[in-house]
Design a protein around this motif. Structure first.
Motif, PDB file in Angstrom:
ATOM      1  N   TYR A  18     -32.877  14.938 -46.250  1.00  0.00           N
ATOM      2  CA  TYR A  18     -32.240  16.248 -46.297  1.00  0.00           C
ATOM      3  C   TYR A  18     -32.357  16.946 -44.939  1.00  0.00           C
ATOM      4  O   TYR A  18     -33.384  16.830 -44.291  1.00  0.00           O
ATOM      5  CB  TYR A  18     -32.903  17.124 -47.376  1.00  0.00           C
ATOM      6  N   PRO A  19     -31.341  17.619 -44.500  1.00  0.00           N
ATOM      7  CA  PRO A  19     -30.091  17.981 -45.151  1.00  0.00           C
ATOM      8  C   PRO A  19     -28.961  16.972 -44.951  1.00  0.00           C
ATOM      9  O   PRO A  19     -27.844  17.216 -45.366  1.00  0.00           O
ATOM     10  CB  PRO A  19     -29.752  19.324 -44.514  1.00  0.00           C
ATOM     11  N   GLY A  20     -29.262  15.854 -44.350  1.00  0.00           N
ATOM     12  CA  GLY A  20     -28.271  14.786 -44.194  1.00  0.00           C
ATOM     13  C   GLY A  20     -27.788  14.653 -42.769  1.00  0.00           C
ATOM     14  O   GLY A  20     -27.058  15.513 -42.268  1.00  0.00           O
ATOM     15  N   ALA A  86     -22.378  13.103 -33.932  1.00  0.00           N
ATOM     16  CA  ALA A  86     -23.291  13.180 -35.078  1.00  0.00           C
ATOM     17  C   ALA A  86     -24.739  13.298 -34.626  1.00  0.00           C
ATOM     18  O   ALA A  86     -25.505  14.126 -35.146  1.00  0.00           O
ATOM     19  CB  ALA A  86     -23.107  11.958 -35.973  1.00  0.00           C
ATOM     20  N   LYS A  87     -25.116  12.503 -33.646  1.00  0.00           N
ATOM     21  CA  LYS A  87     -26.492  12.550 -33.146  1.00  0.00           C
ATOM     22  C   LYS A  87     -26.792  13.890 -32.489  1.00  0.00           C
ATOM     23  O   LYS A  87     -27.861  14.473 -32.696  1.00  0.00           O
ATOM     24  CB  LYS A  87     -26.741  11.415 -32.152  1.00  0.00           C
ATOM     25  N   GLN A  88     -25.856  14.390 -31.698  1.00  0.00           N
ATOM     26  CA  GLN A  88     -26.053  15.668 -31.010  1.00  0.00           C
ATOM     27  C   GLN A  88     -26.204  16.786 -32.026  1.00  0.00           C
ATOM     28  O   GLN A  88     -27.065  17.651 -31.886  1.00  0.00           O
ATOM     29  CB  GLN A  88     -24.881  15.930 -30.059  1.00  0.00           C
ATOM     30  N   TYR A  89     -25.390  16.783 -33.056  1.00  0.00           N
ATOM     31  CA  TYR A  89     -25.459  17.833 -34.075  1.00  0.00           C
ATOM     32  C   TYR A  89     -26.833  17.842 -34.740  1.00  0.00           C
ATOM     33  O   TYR A  89     -27.436  18.898 -34.930  1.00  0.00           O
ATOM     34  CB  TYR A  89     -24.360  17.622 -35.130  1.00  0.00           C
ATOM     35  N   TRP A  90     -27.321  16.666 -35.094  1.00  0.00           N
ATOM     36  CA  TRP A  90     -28.617  16.561 -35.779  1.00  0.00           C
ATOM     37  C   TRP A  90     -29.761  17.036 -34.883  1.00  0.00           C
ATOM     38  O   TRP A  90     -30.584  17.834 -35.294  1.00  0.00           O
ATOM     39  CB  TRP A  90     -28.847  15.123 -36.216  1.00  0.00           C
ATOM     40  N   GLU A  91     -29.780  16.530 -33.668  1.00  0.00           N
ATOM     41  CA  GLU A  91     -30.900  16.835 -32.788  1.00  0.00           C
ATOM     42  C   GLU A  91     -30.846  18.270 -32.257  1.00  0.00           C
ATOM     43  O   GLU A  91     -31.860  18.953 -32.209  1.00  0.00           O
ATOM     44  CB  GLU A  91     -30.974  15.817 -31.664  1.00  0.00           C
ATOM     45  N   HIS A  92     -29.653  18.724 -31.906  1.00  0.00           N
ATOM     46  CA  HIS A  92     -29.521  20.093 -31.399  1.00  0.00           C
ATOM     47  C   HIS A  92     -29.846  21.106 -32.492  1.00  0.00           C
ATOM     48  O   HIS A  92     -30.501  22.119 -32.239  1.00  0.00           O
ATOM     49  CB  HIS A  92     -28.116  20.340 -30.853  1.00  0.00           C
ATOM     50  N   GLY A  93     -29.415  20.843 -33.709  1.00  0.00           N
ATOM     51  CA  GLY A  93     -29.637  21.759 -34.815  1.00  0.00           C
ATOM     52  C   GLY A  93     -30.982  21.595 -35.491  1.00  0.00           C
ATOM     53  O   GLY A  93     -31.292  22.307 -36.447  1.00  0.00           O
ATOM     54  N   GLN A  94     -31.788  20.637 -34.983  1.00  0.00           N
ATOM     55  CA  GLN A  94     -33.108  20.391 -35.565  1.00  0.00           C
ATOM     56  C   GLN A  94     -33.027  20.248 -37.084  1.00  0.00           C
ATOM     57  O   GLN A  94     -33.771  20.868 -37.837  1.00  0.00           O
ATOM     58  CB  GLN A  94     -34.087  21.497 -35.173  1.00  0.00           C
ATOM     59  N   ALA A  95     -32.074  19.410 -37.524  1.00  0.00           N
ATOM     60  CA  ALA A  95     -31.888  19.121 -38.951  1.00  0.00           C
ATOM     61  C   ALA A  95     -31.661  20.399 -39.749  1.00  0.00           C
ATOM     62  O   ALA A  95     -32.201  20.580 -40.836  1.00  0.00           O
ATOM     63  CB  ALA A  95     -33.052  18.323 -39.508  1.00  0.00           C
ATOM     64  N   GLY A  96     -30.875  21.285 -39.192  1.00  0.00           N
ATOM     65  CA  GLY A  96     -30.568  22.528 -39.888  1.00  0.00           C
ATOM     66  C   GLY A  96     -31.791  23.388 -40.137  1.00  0.00           C
ATOM     67  O   GLY A  96     -31.848  24.130 -41.110  1.00  0.00           O
ATOM     68  N   GLY A  97     -32.778  23.280 -39.276  1.00  0.00           N
ATOM     69  CA  GLY A  97     -34.001  24.044 -39.427  1.00  0.00           C
ATOM     70  C   GLY A  97     -35.087  23.328 -40.210  1.00  0.00           C
ATOM     71  O   GLY A  97     -36.203  23.811 -40.316  1.00  0.00           O
ATOM     72  N   LYS A 100     -39.293  19.275 -39.866  1.00  0.00           N
ATOM     73  CA  LYS A 100     -40.132  18.147 -40.292  1.00  0.00           C
ATOM     74  C   LYS A 100     -39.303  16.913 -40.652  1.00  0.00           C
ATOM     75  O   LYS A 100     -39.838  15.813 -40.717  1.00  0.00           O
ATOM     76  CB  LYS A 100     -41.030  18.545 -41.463  1.00  0.00           C
ATOM     77  N   ASN A 101     -37.994  17.078 -40.840  1.00  0.00           N
ATOM     78  CA  ASN A 101     -37.134  15.961 -41.214  1.00  0.00           C
ATOM     79  C   ASN A 101     -36.355  15.361 -40.045  1.00  0.00           C
ATOM     80  O   ASN A 101     -35.622  14.389 -40.229  1.00  0.00           O
ATOM     81  CB  ASN A 101     -36.152  16.394 -42.302  1.00  0.00           C
ATOM     82  N   VAL A 102     -36.496  15.929 -38.860  1.00  0.00           N
ATOM     83  CA  VAL A 102     -35.718  15.469 -37.708  1.00  0.00           C
ATOM     84  C   VAL A 102     -35.967  13.985 -37.427  1.00  0.00           C
ATOM     85  O   VAL A 102     -35.028  13.198 -37.325  1.00  0.00           O
ATOM     86  CB  VAL A 102     -36.003  16.317 -36.449  1.00  0.00           C
ATOM     87  N   ALA A 103     -37.209  13.589 -37.298  1.00  0.00           N
ATOM     88  CA  ALA A 103     -37.522  12.197 -36.952  1.00  0.00           C
ATOM     89  C   ALA A 103     -37.083  11.231 -38.048  1.00  0.00           C
ATOM     90  O   ALA A 103     -36.507  10.173 -37.756  1.00  0.00           O
ATOM     91  CB  ALA A 103     -39.019  12.043 -36.682  1.00  0.00           C
TER      92      ALA A 103
END
Length: 138
Positions: A18-20, A86-97, A100-103
C-alpha cells in the motif's frame, strides 16, 4: 476475470504494498483490462474504469499515477518512459506519505518490472488503432 491483487501476488510473491507502486498497479491494469481505451473509459461519475474497478488494488492517487504512466505508452512513449515515470512518482511522493512502505514498494516494483516490460509493448501495439482514435478525438 483476473483480480489485480492476485496477479501481483503471483508475480511478486507478496500482496500489493500500500498504497500501490504505479508500476505494479499499471501491470495489474494491463492484465485486467484489454486496452488502454477500456481502462481509461469514463464512468458515470467521471472517473476512469481502472480507478473505479475494485479489481485494481491501491489508493486512488496511485491508480491515477499508474494510468498516467500507461497514458505515456498510449501516446507513443516507450517502456522506459513509463517505468521512469512510475518510479519517480513513487520515490518523489514517498509512497503517498506511507514512508515505511517506500522500500517494500520499490522492491515489489523491481520484481514486477520484467513482466511489465514484456507485456506493455504488446498491450499497446494490439490496441494502437483504438488508442489513436481516442487521442484523435480529444
Amino acid at each position: 476475470m483476473e483480480q489485480g491483487a492476485i496477479i501481483i501476488k503471483e508475480l511478486t510473491g507478496q500482496w500489493p504494498v500500500y498504497p500501490g507502486h504505479p508500476l505494479v498497479l499499471a501491470t495489474a491494469i494491463m492484465r485486467v483490462f484489454s486496452s488502454f481505451t477500456e481502462a481509461n473509459q469514463a464512468t458515470g461519475h467521471g472517473y476512469c474504469q481502472a480507478l473505479a474497478d475494485s479489481r485494481i488494488p491501491g489508493a486512488g492517487d496511485h491508480v491515477g499515477a499508474a494510468m498516467r504512466a500507461l497514458e505515456l505508452g498510449a501516446r507513443g512513449q516507450d517502456v522506459d518512459a513509463m517505468v521512469a515515470y512510475a518510479k519517480q512518482y513513487w520515490e518523489h511522493g514517498q509512497a503517498g506519505g506511507h514512508v515505511k512502505n517506500v522500500a517494500d514498494g520499490k522492491a515489489q516494483a523491481e520484481k514486477i518490472e520484467p513482466h511489465f516490460r514484456t507485456i506493455a509493448p504488446g498491450w499497446f501495439t494490439h490496441n494502437t488503432q483504438a488508442i489513436e482514435q481516442k487521442i484523435g478525438s480529444e
